[in-house]
Scaffold this active site. Sequence first.
Site, PDB file in Angstrom:
ATOM      1  N   LEU A  55     143.203  -9.833  76.708  1.00 55.65           N
ATOM      2  CA  LEU A  55     143.843 -11.077  77.298  1.00 55.65           C
ATOM      3  C   LEU A  55     143.301 -12.202  77.037  1.00 55.65           C
ATOM      4  CD1 LEU A  55     144.645 -11.030  81.055  1.00 55.65           C
ATOM      5  CD2 LEU A  55     142.858  -9.547  80.093  1.00 55.65           C
ATOM      6  N   CYS A  56     144.146 -13.561  77.311  1.00 53.49           N
ATOM      7  CA  CYS A  56     143.440 -14.667  77.344  1.00 53.49           C
ATOM      8  C   CYS A  56     142.367 -15.178  76.201  1.00 53.49           C
ATOM      9  CB  CYS A  56     142.853 -15.091  78.514  1.00 53.49           C
ATOM     10  SG  CYS A  56     142.616 -16.790  79.185  1.00 53.49           S
ATOM     11  N   HIS A  57     140.821 -15.439  76.545  1.00 56.18           N
ATOM     12  CA  HIS A  57     140.168 -15.380  75.316  1.00 56.18           C
ATOM     13  C   HIS A  57     139.643 -14.169  74.979  1.00 56.18           C
ATOM     14  CE1 HIS A  57     140.160 -19.470  76.882  1.00 56.18           C
ATOM     15  NE2 HIS A  57     139.857 -19.708  75.796  1.00 56.18           N
TER      16      HIS A  57
ATOM     17  N   GLY B 143     147.825 -10.297  76.734  1.00 54.90           N
ATOM     18  CA  GLY B 143     148.532 -11.192  77.658  1.00 54.90           C
ATOM     19  C   GLY B 143     147.835 -12.541  77.439  1.00 54.90           C
TER      20      GLY B 143
END
Length: 292
Positions: free
Chosen positions: A188-190, A267
């Site tokens: 998720l995210c980075h 995500g």
Amino acid sequence: MSDSGTLSRDPTPDQAEDNAFFPSPYSLSKYTSSKTDFDGVRHRNAYGGARWKVLMIGTDERYLLTGNGKMFSTGNHPVEMLLPLHHMMEAGFGVDVATLSGNPVKLELWAMPQEDKAVQETYEALKPQLKQPLKLSEVVADKLGPESDYIAVFIPGGHGAVIGLAESDDVTRTLDWALANDKHIVTLCHGPAALLAAARGKDKSPFDGYSMCVFPDALDTGPNLEMGYIPGPLRWLVADLLQRQGVTVTNSDITGETHQDRKLLTGDSPLASNALGLLAAEALVDTVRAES
């Protein structure tokens, strides 16, 4: 916190390193909180065996050099790491923690939700492994293969995930193994920056044609600079490079969106941590039940 309008938007100097900075007080008032949206698990002890584990690849790097020469004092985001793991661990799955070097996992402790019991309990449970993780190259050599005990690979976010993982041959080998053996990959995210490594040595990425959630580049090139969350522009952008490899990014903002494409679960940001944990726990439990 008090009225955010009175808080500084200047990144906060990190006294441990020259020209390095934590996020500004203003940005932390916007991006962090004392609790998450955790409201319980759905698969407590659903897996009662002793075999299956999740392999987490954490970052062992603290400082991210930005385009203006300043460094961002970063690491893995604690909510993005610990809340998804909480759901998977409560479902009954073990966890092995690895870093590229075998040195300790670095965490963005300024984002730790101090009043969140689920996150704090998971942090305490995993702290010994976070301090003394496995070395990923040794995991690749000794623990991967058709009979491996890993059911999934988990790569949490935080800007620290963009340091080194995308260029690592050991991450390439881990992703190759996961894809070849039909294992889940959760990120998720980075964290999806690590997926760039899958294309190393190949004509095209094995994720060409996949869709996924990623932290939006527009936030790193705009608001994150304007509010002093990061001290300078990133030298490359995660979603941009993934799209060049044939990936479709499904989100343009951070709303807590999650997405599943085959066995890749993603995500968009810390806001997606709880939902991604629920999704991952369900997916792993379903896999075990289907194989029993």
